[in-house]
Design a protein around this motif. Structure first.
Motif, PDB file in Angstrom:
ATOM      1  N   PRO A 244       0.819  -1.178   0.000  1.00 33.91           N
ATOM      2  CA  PRO A 244       0.000   0.000   0.000  1.00 33.91           C
ATOM      3  C   PRO A 244       0.847   1.219   0.000  1.00 33.91           C
ATOM      4  O   PRO A 244       1.761   1.331   0.778  1.00 33.91           O
ATOM      5  N   GLY A 245       0.515   2.200  -0.784  1.00 34.56           N
ATOM      6  CA  GLY A 245       1.216   3.459  -0.749  1.00 34.56           C
ATOM      7  C   GLY A 245       0.525   4.369   0.214  1.00 34.56           C
ATOM      8  O   GLY A 245      -0.669   4.461   0.223  1.00 34.56           O
ATOM      9  N   LEU A 246       1.290   5.110   0.998  1.00 33.00           N
ATOM     10  CA  LEU A 246       0.690   6.009   1.973  1.00 33.00           C
ATOM     11  C   LEU A 246       1.042   7.429   1.636  1.00 33.00           C
ATOM     12  O   LEU A 246       1.962   7.704   0.897  1.00 33.00           O
ATOM     13  N   LYS A 247       0.319   8.348   2.222  1.00 31.75           N
ATOM     14  CA  LYS A 247       0.598   9.753   1.971  1.00 31.75           C
ATOM     15  C   LYS A 247       1.963  10.112   2.498  1.00 31.75           C
ATOM     16  O   LYS A 247       2.390   9.648   3.520  1.00 31.75           O
ATOM     17  N   THR A 254       6.602   7.878   0.954  1.00 32.50           N
ATOM     18  CA  THR A 254       5.661   6.907   0.456  1.00 32.50           C
ATOM     19  C   THR A 254       6.234   5.901  -0.492  1.00 32.50           C
ATOM     20  O   THR A 254       5.912   4.760  -0.430  1.00 32.50           O
ATOM     21  N   PRO A 255       7.084   6.271  -1.445  1.00 37.71           N
ATOM     22  CA  PRO A 255       7.554   5.276  -2.383  1.00 37.71           C
ATOM     23  C   PRO A 255       8.095   4.048  -1.725  1.00 37.71           C
ATOM     24  O   PRO A 255       7.834   2.972  -2.179  1.00 37.71           O
ATOM     25  N   PRO A 256       8.890   4.147  -0.646  1.00 39.39           N
ATOM     26  CA  PRO A 256       9.417   2.929  -0.076  1.00 39.39           C
ATOM     27  C   PRO A 256       8.322   2.042   0.428  1.00 39.39           C
ATOM     28  O   PRO A 256       8.391   0.858   0.304  1.00 39.39           O
ATOM     29  N   LYS A 257       7.321   2.645   1.070  1.00 39.21           N
ATOM     30  CA  LYS A 257       6.260   1.810   1.594  1.00 39.21           C
ATOM     31  C   LYS A 257       5.586   1.112   0.422  1.00 39.21           C
ATOM     32  O   LYS A 257       5.274  -0.064   0.458  1.00 39.21           O
ATOM     33  N   THR A 258       5.357   1.838  -0.661  1.00 39.51           N
ATOM     34  CA  THR A 258       4.749   1.234  -1.823  1.00 39.51           C
ATOM     35  C   THR A 258       5.664   0.193  -2.425  1.00 39.51           C
ATOM     36  O   THR A 258       5.225  -0.829  -2.934  1.00 39.51           O
ATOM     37  N   ASN A 522       2.499  -1.244  -9.970  1.00 39.80           N
ATOM     38  CA  ASN A 522       2.724   0.108 -10.480  1.00 39.80           C
ATOM     39  C   ASN A 522       2.567   1.098  -9.327  1.00 39.80           C
ATOM     40  O   ASN A 522       1.485   1.231  -8.755  1.00 39.80           O
ATOM     41  N   ILE A 523       3.652   1.779  -8.965  1.00 43.58           N
ATOM     42  CA  ILE A 523       3.641   2.777  -7.891  1.00 43.58           C
ATOM     43  C   ILE A 523       3.469   4.155  -8.512  1.00 43.58           C
ATOM     44  O   ILE A 523       4.163   4.514  -9.468  1.00 43.58           O
ATOM     45  N   GLY A 532       2.736  15.796  -2.032  1.00 45.05           N
ATOM     46  CA  GLY A 532       2.103  14.723  -2.795  1.00 45.05           C
ATOM     47  C   GLY A 532       1.766  13.512  -1.956  1.00 45.05           C
ATOM     48  O   GLY A 532       2.000  13.463  -0.738  1.00 45.05           O
ATOM     49  N   SER A 533       1.196  12.528  -2.600  1.00 44.81           N
ATOM     50  CA  SER A 533       0.838  11.263  -1.948  1.00 44.81           C
ATOM     51  C   SER A 533       1.154  10.128  -2.909  1.00 44.81           C
ATOM     52  O   SER A 533       1.306  10.329  -4.114  1.00 44.81           O
ATOM     53  N   TYR A 534       1.226   8.933  -2.368  1.00 43.13           N
ATOM     54  CA  TYR A 534       1.557   7.754  -3.152  1.00 43.13           C
ATOM     55  C   TYR A 534       0.437   6.732  -3.061  1.00 43.13           C
ATOM     56  O   TYR A 534      -0.217   6.589  -2.036  1.00 43.13           O
ATOM     57  N   ARG A 535       0.248   6.014  -4.132  1.00 42.56           N
ATOM     58  CA  ARG A 535      -0.660   4.874  -4.166  1.00 42.56           C
ATOM     59  C   ARG A 535      -0.048   3.816  -5.073  1.00 42.56           C
ATOM     60  O   ARG A 535       0.875   4.108  -5.841  1.00 42.56           O
TER      61      ARG A 535
END
Length: 585
Positions: A244-247, A254-258, A522-523, A532-535
């Motif tokens: 999961p990508g987080l804000k 976020t990218p690492p979490k994603t 796909n991140i 920004g935020s990540y998903r």
């Protein structure tokens, strides 16, 4: 008699007295159920550790015999004048109904909440907090007396105890926390504290599309679950789980979490870490802390794919603690980081911790992600030099083109420069570029200039070996002395059937029978660099459906919508001959 006793040896005299005392005790009809101890005779266990203490003298008091009509009370076992710890209370604990499974969370570091010690830690199954010890003066004992919380779990031995009575609890209703249950003739992952998987269950993970139900009633797909956002660790969560990508306030968070989420969606890597026996026997030098990264990543992977979680989300707290420690605080929970930098460090650190080397010894990381390429480098004269002097320098061997073989774990794709001005309608132009245009960097003929502080170089790249799983890192962020700038260019890419044969050198094309790839993760980065935020979009192999994950939210998404996003990191899977496309149109 006194004269005769004086003449006998002292040892023989003591033995005869002890024998006479035992015979008298056996002849005395004492109701053992009503044996009372005087103060100072002990509590049945020694020092709260569960082991029997040395026998203490017991003063027995006879009481009134019960009426003949009343039922006789059960007689607990008495050993050496003390109660046996394994008495009837172990199987008839009256406090089991106070257990609150909705507050149990074993994802956090196993430390006492008061002393911060990791030695002999117990989890309170009523409030979910961790405490040390169970002796008379321990934090767990005091907690049980003050708040009347009686059921505790030893996080190391996985045994249950009732405090302050201090006896072990044996009950089948607690098996969903610590004991594996039978599942179609095999052992299914029944641990919530320490999930375990068998080879049979792992082999069917990509074929199952069955929803699992958490204790709170929510349903989830194993492997498609949310990750908790702990302060500023989004970047680490993205890479570690690549789920999961987080804000995040910047790429790093976020990218690492994603990325982590994405890595959990790679079947060979996932299967390797789901089975702890694959890496348990790896020998590491004394005092090496890097192997902690392997252990924590394996634990996180098993929790993500556990079909018996109490909750439909997972907290990566222990994994992130290992990242902070092993990276020497280069990546922290409270500070921002770069997702691509974290992905590069994590893959290389994981490879080294598994015992791999740069050239000879391989690991699961290199088997899955490592490819090779040829790099052609040519040094350029300084641009301010006269033309005649440049021509002379180009004749020197120092300025001739050189070729080296190199390996890679991911490919960096450069985006074209974004427009700086608005169009005639006063609107910013959002450029688009095909994926194959930015992949032309690796066709062996496209040259690109690289500048350093003193020298300039002209380089071109050509792929010589394609890995089973290929990672693309699209370079969207550039730094300067003042701020970070993001390139919003949209990359148009297909979801399936990306053939990379033309980017291989001619002599190695025959050795590659399969060069077609399908997207599996796909991140995406949305918004400004600082706000920004990540998903992340992931493909579930069992259902063949795409899911979008952001924080704790999980929703399904159409494949056509994935191509409209600002892709940041992608993972592609090579299609083998016996595989069919499950992703649909």
């Amino acid at each position: 008699r006194r004269d005769a006793d004086a003449e006998r040896p002292r040892g023989r005299r003591d033995a005869e007295r002890e024998r006479a005392r035992r015979e008298a005790a056996e002849a005395l009809p004492v109701d053992l159920a009503r044996v009372k101890r005087e103060p100072g005779t002990g509590t049945g266990v020694w020092g709260g550790s569960g082991t029997a203490a040395p026998a203490a003298p017991v003063r027995v008091k006879r009481e009134r015999e019960p009426d003949g009509d009343s039922d006789p009370e059960p007689e607990p076992a008495v050993r050496y004048g003390r109660f046996d710890p394994e008495d009837q209370r172990s199987r008839h604990c009256p406090y089991l109904d106070t257990i609150n499974k909705s507050v149990l969370d074993f994802d956090f570091e196993k430390l006492c909440s008061i002393s911060l010690s990791h030695i002999n830690v117990y989890a309170c199954l009523v409030c979910g907090k961790y405490f040390q010890g169970r002796g008379l003066k321990s934090h767990a004992y005091i907690h049980s007396v003050q708040l009347s919380h009686h059921v505790f779990l030893n996080l190391h031995t996985l045994k249950f105890y009732c405090l302050p009575d201090n006896y072990e609890i044996i009950d089948s209703s607690l098996e969903d926390i610590t004991v594996r249950a039978a599942f179609k003739g095999t052992l299914a992952p029944g641990y919530v504290l320490k999930p375990t998987f068998t080879a049979q269950h792992i082999a069917h993970l990509d074929k199952q599309a069955k929803l699992s139900r958490a204790y709170d009633g929510t349903t989830y797909l194993p492997g498609i679950v949310g990750l908790n956002n702990i302060k500023a660790n989004d970047y680490a969560n993205a890479v570690l789980q690549v789920t999961p990508g987080l804000k995040a306030s910047f790429w790093g968070e976020t990218p690492p979490k994603t990325s982590l989420r994405a890595l959990s969606n790679v079947p060979p890597l996932r299967n390797y870490f789901l089975e702890e026996e694959n890496y348990r026997g790896i020998q590491r030098p004394p005092g090496d802390i890097m192997f902690l990264l392997v252990q924590r990543f394996g634990e996180l992977m098993r929790k993500l794919w556990n079909p018996r979680n109490f909750k439909a989300h997972v907290s990566p707290h222990e994994m992130l603690q290992a990242v902070v420690l092993c990276s020497k605080k280069n990546f922290q929970i409270t500070k921002q980081g770069d997702g691509v930098e974290f992905l590069s460090w994590f893959l290389n650190a994981l490879h080294a911790a598994l015992g791999g080397t740069k050239r000879k010894k391989k690991t699961i990381v290199t088997d899955v992600f490592q490819g090779s390429m040829r790099i052609f480098t040519k040094k350029l004269p300084h641009p301010d030099l006269p033309a005649e002097e440049k021509a002379q320098l180009l004749q020197n061997s120092e300025y001739q083109e050189r070729m080296v073989e190199s390996t890679f774990l991911y490919l960096t794709l450069d985006l074209p420069t974004a427009p700086l001005y608005k169009d005639e309608k006063e609107q910013l132009i959002i450029p688009q570029v095909p994926l194959f245009s930015i992949l032309a960097k690796f066709n062996g003929s496209t040259e690109k200039e690289y500048k350093t502080y003193k020298e300039n170089f002209l380089k071109r790249f050509q792929l010589t070996r394609l890995p089973p799983y290929l990672i693309f890192c699209i370079k969207r962020f550039t730094k300067n002395n003042f701020f970070v700038e993001k390139n919003p260019t949209i990359v148009n890419f297909p979801i399936t059937n990306v053939d990379l044969r033309e980017y291989l050198s001619e002599e190695v094309q025959a050795a590659h029978a399969h060069t077609t790839y399908d997207l599996i993760a796909n991140i995406v980065h949305d918004g400004k660099p600082s706000e920004g935020s990540y998903r992340i979009h992931v493909l579930h192999h069992g259902t063949g459906k795409w899911y979008e994950l952001q924080d704790l939210q999980v929703t399904d998404i159409l494949p056509q919508m994935i191509t409209l996003s600002e892709a940041y990191i992608q993972i592609w899977k090579r299609r083998e001959e016996d595989e069919t496309n499950q992703q649909g149109a």
